[in-house]
Design a protein around this motif. Sequence first.
Motif, short mmCIF file in Angstrom:
data_model
loop_
_atom_site.label_atom_id
_atom_site.label_comp_id
_atom_site.label_asym_id
_atom_site.label_seq_id
_atom_site.Cartn_x
_atom_site.Cartn_y
_atom_site.Cartn_z
N LEU A 694 1.06 -1.16 -0.03
CA LEU A 694 0.02 -0.09 -0.06
C LEU A 694 1.03 1.30 0.03
O LEU A 694 1.92 1.56 0.65
N LEU A 695 0.57 2.27 -1.07
CA LEU A 695 1.04 3.50 -0.67
C LEU A 695 0.07 4.45 -0.21
O LEU A 695 -0.73 4.73 -0.88
N GLY A 696 0.11 4.71 0.98
CA GLY A 696 -0.68 5.25 1.73
C GLY A 696 -0.48 6.85 2.19
O GLY A 696 0.54 7.17 2.54
N MET A 697 -1.59 7.90 1.74
CA MET A 697 -1.49 9.33 2.13
C MET A 697 -2.32 9.63 3.19
O MET A 697 -2.04 10.36 4.00
N ARG A 698 -3.73 9.12 2.68
CA ARG A 698 -4.74 9.58 3.82
C ARG A 698 -4.35 8.72 5.19
O ARG A 698 -3.96 7.70 5.00
N PHE A 699 -4.65 9.24 6.22
CA PHE A 699 -4.26 8.75 7.49
C PHE A 699 -4.95 7.40 7.72
O PHE A 699 -4.21 6.33 7.94
N HIS A 700 -6.32 7.47 7.38
CA HIS A 700 -6.89 5.83 7.74
C HIS A 700 -6.38 5.04 6.44
O HIS A 700 -6.92 3.62 6.74
N SER A 701 -6.05 5.26 5.44
CA SER A 701 -5.49 4.31 4.45
C SER A 701 -4.19 3.48 5.34
O SER A 701 -3.99 2.32 5.09
N LEU A 702 -3.43 4.12 5.94
CA LEU A 702 -2.53 3.40 6.80
C LEU A 702 -2.92 2.56 7.93
O LEU A 702 -2.67 1.59 8.08
N VAL A 703 -3.98 3.39 8.60
CA VAL A 703 -4.62 2.28 9.62
C VAL A 703 -5.33 1.08 9.05
O VAL A 703 -5.06 0.15 9.67
N PHE A 704 -5.82 1.03 7.93
CA PHE A 704 -6.34 -0.05 7.56
C PHE A 704 -5.39 -0.93 6.95
O PHE A 704 -5.41 -2.15 7.03
N GLY A 705 -4.27 -0.28 6.31
CA GLY A 705 -2.97 -1.09 5.87
C GLY A 705 -2.30 -1.72 6.99
O GLY A 705 -2.01 -3.05 6.88
N ILE A 706 -2.38 -0.94 8.02
CA ILE A 706 -1.57 -1.91 9.37
C ILE A 706 -2.69 -2.85 9.98
O ILE A 706 -2.15 -3.76 10.25
N GLY A 707 -3.70 -2.37 9.91
CA GLY A 707 -4.72 -3.00 10.74
C GLY A 707 -4.88 -4.45 9.99
O GLY A 707 -5.32 -5.54 10.68
N LEU A 708 -4.87 -4.55 8.74
CA LEU A 708 -5.17 -5.80 7.76
C LEU A 708 -3.91 -6.20 7.67
O LEU A 708 -3.96 -7.33 6.71
N GLY A 709 -2.90 -6.03 7.82
CA GLY A 709 -1.56 -6.85 7.49
C GLY A 709 -1.11 -6.75 6.18
O GLY A 709 -0.42 -7.49 5.57
N VAL A 710 -0.83 -5.26 5.64
CA VAL A 710 -0.46 -4.96 4.36
C VAL A 710 1.08 -4.09 4.49
O VAL A 710 1.07 -3.59 5.53
N ASN A 711 1.99 -4.52 3.86
CA ASN A 711 3.19 -3.75 3.71
C ASN A 711 2.71 -2.31 3.40
O ASN A 711 2.41 -2.36 2.04
#
Length: 792
Positions: A694-711
């Motif tokens: 995941l290339l995340g910029m929005r805060f919750h895109s990172l929350v979802f990525g971290i919470g769902l086990g995505v690099n």
Amino acid sequence: MKLSSIKEHLRLLTASRPLPLEKPKAVQFPVIDICNSRCQMCRIWENKQSVDISVDELRKGLSDGLFSEVESIGFNGGEPTLRKDLSDLVQVVVESLPRLRGVSLITNAFKYRQVIEQIEAMGNIFKPRHIAFDVMVSLDGYGDVHDRVRGRPGNFENAQHVINFIKSSPLVDSVRIGCTVIRENVNDLPDLLDFCIRNDLYIKYRQGVPHQRLYTENLKDPYALTFEEKYEFAEFLEGLIEHYEPGLMQRFFYRSLIDQIIKASPRRAGCAWQHKGATITARGELAYCAVQSKVLSPNIAEGRPSDAYFGNQEHLNEIIQNECDQCHHDYVGAPGRADYRKLFLQMLDQRFNIKSKVKSLPGFRRFNGLRSKRRFQLDLNRHRELPQQIRLADAGESESGGSKRVLICGWYGTETLGDKAIIAGVMTAMRKHLGQGTKFTVASLNPYVTEMTKKQMGEFENVEIVDIDHAVATSATMDYLVFGGGPMMAIDPLAPMEVMFERAHAAGVTTIAASVGVGPLGGAWLNQSIRRILELCDIRIYRDEKSRQNAVQLGVPAENDDVAEDPAFTWLRGVPERKTNPSDDHHKTLLLGLRDFPYREYAAGLSERESLALKQNYEQTVVEAIRELMAQNKDLIVRPLPMCTNHFGGDDRWFYRRLFRDLAATGARLDYSLLGPEQSPLHYVKAFQDADALLGMRFHSLVFGIGLGVNCVAIDYTMGRGKVRSLAEKHEVPMLNMPELEPRRLFEVLSEALDAPPPPLFDAAALQFEEILGSALQISQEKNPESMGAVV
């Protein structure tokens, strides 16, 4: 401006509505009552023959003084190019209308050779007379979508021949595309817009409506949009207003149509056919508008058309009084005086750049700050003056059936995917500690947005959605008032939130800030409102240490307050787990959680020029890095995911389509499947679970990525000011700063993330919020075990 134009503006600014009937300036002329398309929204094609006005009848009819001031006329149908004598009709029109300045033709372009011949013949008549010739080609979708709507395979392809011709022809002065929106195509509108932008074609969208001239006054199904379809259409129109449509009048029409669709508001857009428009039907009948008017004269060649036109004003007034407010048709014209004043000021600003000049005046910033402060205070006072419901002591059990009543406020009604996860996490945690029968009410700034969320999420079952004024009026009747996560930031809608907390606190309602952020901060009066709300909270939980520190700096006694992970983690913990590894289908997927860079908010210390340079570099870096990744990884799929799908928070779908428009045109492996209609949160969760990185910029895109086990790889667009940096550093996510972005470095970190094994699912964070909130609720219940009473 010309003197005549100034006089007309003054008249429209001052004249009462409806405007007095005058000789028509515009005429709609459907010249034939048959068609070679089989459109879902029209029944003209069912006619096997057409009894049409003759050339001689038209000449005689137009000789009446009624038509002496006509400036524009539109040829349509049916399919107007099916009339073999079309050029003869055109010749009569230009000879009979002394003030004619412009002519338009609407065509389906299906029999493209015939259409091109007719356009050439018409253009050769107009050109020597310097009459502007506008051609609109009807396209109701991209590719197969258009063919389905029109009921003719190959129609889209055939239309391209006509479009290419009229774009290059010196005989045609302007080229437009017209799209009629019905159920068949309402979810496919962006693809057609992309096509038009790539091909430098202006497009106008109109809603399909029952229409007596098209024999569809009793046809309902093609037009009967569901709530979800209305939502998508309205949000698409919002995007057109923000990102595409240049015309003030057309933007105003779209704004009016949105309110009609979403709020069932009366039409505010003006209509020239209320006072200076006429319709001549294929038979030669005279009418006012084509949608509602009865036939005023059976044939303009018989009798006096002017007598019929001016002698039926009672019928016109009946239409205006009984029909116009509900009309969604795409006629335009001067709206009511108040709206016209606003439009007129916008016209002046467009021409003379007045706003920019005013903003550059010495002292403007201070003046504007004082004005904003006063506006906020007025809003605060208005909400304080709203009626207030109270509860009688010892009667609460009978009112709520023993269940606790919880009002959740925040920025709902503008919610992003992250906000949906937040509120679901808050409700999950509170139900766990207060009971599954807990009764939730959500205060929404725009209830239609939250109604969409309710339809998507099981957590919203039996949840009541109310507008802000209702929430202010009932906040003192609740057992709990919760600021449901997200940022407490310095924006005007804080005013009603502050009043809710004032009333709830005074009534002994338990007040909670549920893992909130604090900031961005702003004007002193707004910062004071944030402090006031936090001070009124019995329970304060922050989503990161930076937010707690910001609260302390505002003067909140927050030194011993709790810090927990975002409530979205709580909800993510409960979603179904991924059953397979993302790469099991033999290709890798890079998911994008990006957004347009809000530089005015986060780069306020930079000049406009510096901010725009930063924004341009960010976008170029992303595109170049992704282009290189695709070149190096032949099986890589890049999948943009919109965390926000409403215009209030900046609809990411518009940003992605603009960002990748040129790249998509090359046939790049961009998966746009998530950029269509808004989906349920669980649908987007699966997209995270299926991603390799995941290339995340929005805060919750990172929350979802971290919470769902995505690099994850993060871009800190907040310029080091808080939430993205705090989250990335806490969870050891590789992070790139906005001012330091460059393609090679982004390519390298994304390559590493795509090749790395998936990290373990992150679960401790979810437990942390539940436990902290649960402990605080238990202490609160011990202090106040009784219900507050019943509503009166």
